[in-house]
Design a protein around this motif. Structure first.
Motif, PDB file in Angstrom:
ATOM      1  N   GLN A  33     -18.738  58.881  16.962  1.00 32.04           N
ATOM      2  CA  GLN A  33     -18.283  59.818  17.842  1.00 32.04           C
ATOM      3  C   GLN A  33     -18.398  61.154  17.212  1.00 32.04           C
ATOM      4  N   LEU A  41     -16.519  67.377  14.205  1.00 36.41           N
ATOM      5  CA  LEU A  41     -15.751  66.187  14.427  1.00 36.41           C
ATOM      6  C   LEU A  41     -16.602  65.016  14.096  1.00 36.41           C
ATOM      7  N   LYS A  43     -16.232  60.754  13.588  1.00 36.75           N
ATOM      8  CA  LYS A  43     -15.545  59.284  13.526  1.00 36.75           C
ATOM      9  C   LYS A  43     -16.594  58.197  13.858  1.00 36.75           C
ATOM     10  N   GLY A  45     -16.569  53.896  13.918  1.00 35.47           N
ATOM     11  CA  GLY A  45     -15.890  52.615  14.435  1.00 35.47           C
ATOM     12  C   GLY A  45     -16.337  51.584  14.083  1.00 35.47           C
ATOM     13  N   LYS A  50     -11.284  52.377  12.760  1.00 31.98           N
ATOM     14  CA  LYS A  50     -11.639  53.677  13.253  1.00 31.98           C
ATOM     15  C   LYS A  50     -11.591  54.683  11.958  1.00 31.98           C
ATOM     16  N   LEU A  51     -12.602  55.191  11.521  1.00 35.56           N
ATOM     17  CA  LEU A  51     -12.563  56.047  10.248  1.00 35.56           C
ATOM     18  C   LEU A  51     -12.953  57.486  10.602  1.00 35.56           C
ATOM     19  N   ASN A  52     -11.764  58.344  10.448  1.00 32.74           N
ATOM     20  CA  ASN A  52     -12.114  59.894  10.426  1.00 32.74           C
ATOM     21  C   ASN A  52     -12.781  60.602   9.573  1.00 32.74           C
ATOM     22  N   LEU A  53     -13.987  60.936   9.506  1.00 33.56           N
ATOM     23  CA  LEU A  53     -14.662  61.531   8.486  1.00 33.56           C
ATOM     24  C   LEU A  53     -14.712  63.188   8.439  1.00 33.56           C
ATOM     25  N   SER A  54     -13.970  63.557   9.623  1.00 37.81           N
ATOM     26  CA  SER A  54     -14.078  65.050   9.772  1.00 37.81           C
ATOM     27  C   SER A  54     -13.533  65.829   8.522  1.00 37.81           C
ATOM     28  N   GLU A 186     -19.386  67.082  22.397  1.00 37.55           N
ATOM     29  CA  GLU A 186     -18.807  65.810  21.949  1.00 37.55           C
ATOM     30  C   GLU A 186     -19.815  64.630  22.532  1.00 37.55           C
ATOM     31  N   ARG A 188     -20.528  60.185  22.190  1.00 35.80           N
ATOM     32  CA  ARG A 188     -19.800  58.951  21.443  1.00 35.80           C
ATOM     33  C   ARG A 188     -20.925  57.975  21.992  1.00 35.80           C
TER      34      ARG A 188
END
Length: 231
Positions: A33, A41, A43, A45, A50-54, A186, A188
């Motif tokens: 994402q 943003l 992310k 998965g 889920k890993l948020n790299l932001s 955005e 995904r």
């Protein structure tokens, strides 16, 4: 005899467990994402994880200055000359043409993109662009360019085999009173591990062949250059 039967059942159970784990691993869904609305943003998965790299991508002013200072300091250091390694001769005995090298990489890219389109799933695509500037004529031109680009993106997205057109939302707006353009985007996408493995297996042989052609071209090109310099 009984001991051998027990060992056999244990081995079969272990083999079944390994196969089950492989099936579960291959059925995992990888997702990505990415987006932008004033901030980036990103992310990733892996199945339910889920890993948020932001946050890791955003640097404060102090961190940015420290990073720039370290980069300048590293660039100021004298670079050591890398040791020359003995190169293995290419498998080709003659210099391939540059056209053959380019064609090999082109065919590889086209093949990957074609298969990638079949395997990737576009979960959602949202794009909103606001054309605005301090000049009305410039705003009108930008609006026309944005509309043309958005149309191409929407056509390409809806053409993907595993895409629901209802999940593609693209809008281009124009505001002659505003001075600053805006963008809110955005996307995904997701793909199963087994599909990714299949693509990697497909691309392995053409990639090796293309790299061999490139290696041979550079090898014989260097020989020609050395012969030319020695004259």
């Amino acid at each position: 005899m009984i001991v051998l039967e027990i060992i056999g059942w244990i081995l079969l159970s272990l083999l079944g467990l390994v196969l089950l784990l492989l099936v579960l691993l291959c059925s995992l869904k990888l997702s990505l994402q990415a987006g932008y609305c004033e901030t980036l943003l990103l992310k990733v998965g892996i199945g339910p994880v889920k890993l948020n790299l932001s946050d890791s991508m955003q640097m404060s002013k102090e961190e940015a200055e420290e990073f720039t200072a370290k980069k300048k300091k590293k660039a100021a250091k004298p670079k050591e000359k890398p040791k020359k390694k003995k190169e293995k001769p290419p498998k080709y005995t003659e210099k391939p043409s540059l056209t053959a090298v380019v064609t090999a990489f082109k065919d590889l890219a086209v093949g990957i993109l074609t298969r990638f389109a079949k395997h990737i799933k576009l979960e959602e695509l949202r794009l909103r662009v606001l054309a605005a500037s301090d000049d009305a004529a410039k705003t009108a031109l930008e609006y026309g360019s944005f509309c043309a680009a958005a149309g191409m993106v929407q056509t390409a997205a809806e053409a993907l085999p595993r895409t629901n057109p209802k999940k593609v939302n693209i809008a281009v707006e124009c505001d002659f009173l505003a001075d600053t353009p805006e963008i809110d985007a955005e996307i995904r996408v997701s793909i199963r591990v087994w599909r990714l493995v299949w693509m990697a297996l497909f691309a392995a042989k053409p990639l090796i062949e293309a790299l061999e052609l490139l290696k041979a071209y550079k090898h014989f090109k260097k020989i020609e250059k050395d012969e030319k310099d020695s004259k």
